[in-house]
Scaffold this motif. Structure first.
Motif, PDB file in Angstrom:
ATOM      1  N   SER A 114       0.833  -1.180   0.079  1.00 43.20           N
ATOM      2  CA  SER A 114       0.031   0.011   0.087  1.00 43.20           C
ATOM      3  C   SER A 114       1.020   1.350  -0.019  1.00 43.20           C
ATOM      4  N   PRO A 115       1.091   2.026  -1.243  1.00 43.83           N
ATOM      5  CA  PRO A 115       1.810   3.070  -1.115  1.00 43.83           C
ATOM      6  C   PRO A 115       1.338   4.362  -0.220  1.00 43.83           C
ATOM      7  N   ILE A 116       2.269   5.072   0.528  1.00 43.95           N
ATOM      8  CA  ILE A 116       2.035   5.869   1.389  1.00 43.95           C
ATOM      9  C   ILE A 116       2.090   7.252   0.515  1.00 43.95           C
ATOM     10  N   SER A 117       0.960   8.194   0.421  1.00 42.57           N
ATOM     11  CA  SER A 117       0.957   9.468  -0.121  1.00 42.57           C
ATOM     12  C   SER A 117       1.972  10.329   0.473  1.00 42.57           C
ATOM     13  N   ALA A 118       2.817  11.064  -0.368  1.00 46.37           N
ATOM     14  CA  ALA A 118       3.626  11.923   0.159  1.00 46.37           C
ATOM     15  C   ALA A 118       4.067  12.813  -0.746  1.00 46.37           C
ATOM     16  N   THR A 119       4.490  14.007  -0.452  1.00 50.80           N
ATOM     17  CA  THR A 119       5.079  15.176  -1.347  1.00 50.80           C
ATOM     18  C   THR A 119       6.354  14.925  -1.345  1.00 50.80           C
ATOM     19  N   GLY A 120       6.973  14.623  -2.648  1.00 48.13           N
ATOM     20  CA  GLY A 120       8.460  14.692  -2.837  1.00 48.13           C
ATOM     21  C   GLY A 120       9.049  15.866  -2.713  1.00 48.13           C
ATOM     22  N   ARG A 121      10.361  15.734  -2.832  1.00 46.44           N
ATOM     23  CA  ARG A 121      11.363  16.851  -2.573  1.00 46.44           C
ATOM     24  C   ARG A 121      12.546  16.720  -3.487  1.00 46.44           C
ATOM     25  N   LEU A 122      13.360  17.606  -3.747  1.00 47.96           N
ATOM     26  CA  LEU A 122      14.675  17.440  -4.258  1.00 47.96           C
ATOM     27  C   LEU A 122      15.581  16.847  -3.243  1.00 47.96           C
ATOM     28  N   SER A 123      16.854  16.251  -3.678  1.00 42.61           N
ATOM     29  CA  SER A 123      17.802  15.662  -2.829  1.00 42.61           C
ATOM     30  C   SER A 123      17.472  14.596  -1.843  1.00 42.61           C
ATOM     31  N   LEU A 124      17.951  14.342  -0.966  1.00 45.35           N
ATOM     32  CA  LEU A 124      17.428  13.386   0.037  1.00 45.35           C
ATOM     33  C   LEU A 124      16.465  14.044   1.031  1.00 45.35           C
ATOM     34  N   TRP A 125      15.664  13.718   1.297  1.00 48.40           N
ATOM     35  CA  TRP A 125      14.677  14.499   2.245  1.00 48.40           C
ATOM     36  C   TRP A 125      13.946  13.755   3.382  1.00 48.40           C
ATOM     37  N   ARG A 126      13.809  14.183   4.518  1.00 47.68           N
ATOM     38  CA  ARG A 126      13.113  13.650   5.729  1.00 47.68           C
ATOM     39  C   ARG A 126      11.539  13.546   5.562  1.00 47.68           C
ATOM     40  N   PRO A 127      10.985  12.346   5.312  1.00 46.10           N
ATOM     41  CA  PRO A 127       9.563  12.319   5.418  1.00 46.10           C
ATOM     42  C   PRO A 127       9.122  12.501   6.960  1.00 46.10           C
ATOM     43  N   ASP A 128       7.612  12.592   6.911  1.00 44.06           N
ATOM     44  CA  ASP A 128       7.044  12.833   8.122  1.00 44.06           C
ATOM     45  C   ASP A 128       7.271  11.579   9.034  1.00 44.06           C
ATOM     46  N   GLU A 129       7.195  11.498  10.429  1.00 50.78           N
ATOM     47  CA  GLU A 129       7.277  10.436  11.128  1.00 50.78           C
ATOM     48  C   GLU A 129       6.381   9.241  10.923  1.00 50.78           C
ATOM     49  N   GLU A 130       4.989   9.699  10.617  1.00 52.38           N
ATOM     50  CA  GLU A 130       3.877   8.757  10.301  1.00 52.38           C
ATOM     51  C   GLU A 130       4.279   7.843   9.115  1.00 52.38           C
ATOM     52  N   ALA A 131       4.757   8.423   8.193  1.00 54.91           N
ATOM     53  CA  ALA A 131       5.197   7.697   6.924  1.00 54.91           C
ATOM     54  C   ALA A 131       6.351   6.863   6.943  1.00 54.91           C
ATOM     55  N   VAL A 132       7.343   7.276   7.753  1.00 52.43           N
ATOM     56  CA  VAL A 132       8.471   6.452   8.145  1.00 52.43           C
ATOM     57  C   VAL A 132       8.103   5.050   9.118  1.00 52.43           C
ATOM     58  N   VAL A 133       7.218   5.399  10.161  1.00 49.40           N
ATOM     59  CA  VAL A 133       6.732   4.480  11.029  1.00 49.40           C
ATOM     60  C   VAL A 133       5.872   3.319   9.713  1.00 49.40           C
ATOM     61  N   ALA A 134       5.083   3.840   8.968  1.00 48.49           N
ATOM     62  CA  ALA A 134       4.207   2.804   8.482  1.00 48.49           C
ATOM     63  C   ALA A 134       5.462   1.985   7.278  1.00 48.49           C
ATOM     64  N   ALA A 135       6.218   2.782   6.671  1.00 49.76           N
ATOM     65  CA  ALA A 135       6.788   2.031   5.733  1.00 49.76           C
ATOM     66  C   ALA A 135       7.736   1.067   6.436  1.00 49.76           C
ATOM     67  N   LEU A 136       8.460   1.421   7.306  1.00 49.37           N
ATOM     68  CA  LEU A 136       9.223   0.516   8.303  1.00 49.37           C
ATOM     69  C   LEU A 136       8.709  -0.561   8.796  1.00 49.37           C
ATOM     70  N   ALA A 137       7.532  -0.361   9.246  1.00 46.73           N
ATOM     71  CA  ALA A 137       6.762  -1.707   9.772  1.00 46.73           C
ATOM     72  C   ALA A 137       6.256  -2.563   8.681  1.00 46.73           C
ATOM     73  N   VAL A 138       6.040  -2.145   7.423  1.00 50.13           N
ATOM     74  CA  VAL A 138       6.002  -2.973   6.386  1.00 50.13           C
ATOM     75  C   VAL A 138       7.233  -3.956   6.141  1.00 50.13           C
ATOM     76  N   SER A 139       8.481  -3.132   6.112  1.00 51.18           N
ATOM     77  CA  SER A 139       9.613  -3.668   5.420  1.00 51.18           C
ATOM     78  C   SER A 139      10.270  -4.581   6.720  1.00 51.18           C
ATOM     79  N   GLN A 140       9.965  -4.129   7.840  1.00 55.25           N
ATOM     80  CA  GLN A 140      10.594  -5.242   8.812  1.00 55.25           C
ATOM     81  C   GLN A 140       9.521  -6.323   9.364  1.00 55.25           C
ATOM     82  N   GLY A 141       8.472  -6.333   8.526  1.00 56.64           N
ATOM     83  CA  GLY A 141       7.590  -7.444   8.682  1.00 56.64           C
ATOM     84  C   GLY A 141       6.671  -7.536   9.753  1.00 56.64           C
TER      85      GLY A 141
END
Length: 141
Positions: A114-141
């Motif tokens: 399930s993709p996590i809606s977010a607004t991108g930016r140039l270079s490396l950027w810091r996503p909001d904490e909710e997006a990080v928590v959701a993405a890492l929860a999926v990737s870490q199983g």
């Protein structure tokens, strides 16, 4: 959580990375010193028109799992566990490594169901904490 970064990548490249078909991202700049990951892959809102003309792109997408669901735009679509980086010196000679670019080698890619809606930016950027928590929860199983 504060160390997690995201990288916005245009389609079709983001989808190829998420599908595990493109292990090298080409950039004109190196990964910042000390950064190894995790890295969230954000699919930008635009296509790389030249990317569609690269031989093998359409075939690689069609062969990828979930190829029938279509491309996603404006969302975090994958998590990369580890990133290493080196300057091109004739290496990464497969079809994805560009001559003269910095090669970001992406290891441990997990596509998000399930993709996590977010607004991108140039270079490396810091996503909001909710997006990080959701993405890492999926990737870490």
């Amino acid at each position: 959580m504060n160390d997690v970064r995201a990288l916005t990548i245009r389609q079709p490249w983001a989808a190829l990375i998420a599908a595990g078909r493109k292990p090298v991202e080409n950039r004109s700049w190196a990964v910042p010193a000390g950064f190894t990951g995790p890295l969230l892959i954000h699919a930008g809102t635009k296509d790389d028109a030249d990317g569609w003309a690269v031989p093998g792109v359409r075939e690689a997408l069609e062969a990828a799992p979930d190829s029938g669901r279509g491309l996603v735009y404006g969302a975090i679509i994958a998590v990369v566990d580890r990133v290493t980086c080196h300057r091109d010196e004739g290496c990464c000679a497969d079809r994805w490594g560009e001559h003269g670019a910095w090669h970001w080698v992406l290891e441990g890619v997990t596509a998000l169901a399930s993709p996590i809606s977010a607004t991108g930016r140039l270079s490396l950027w810091r996503p909001d904490e909710e997006a990080v928590v959701a993405a890492l929860a999926v990737s870490q199983g």
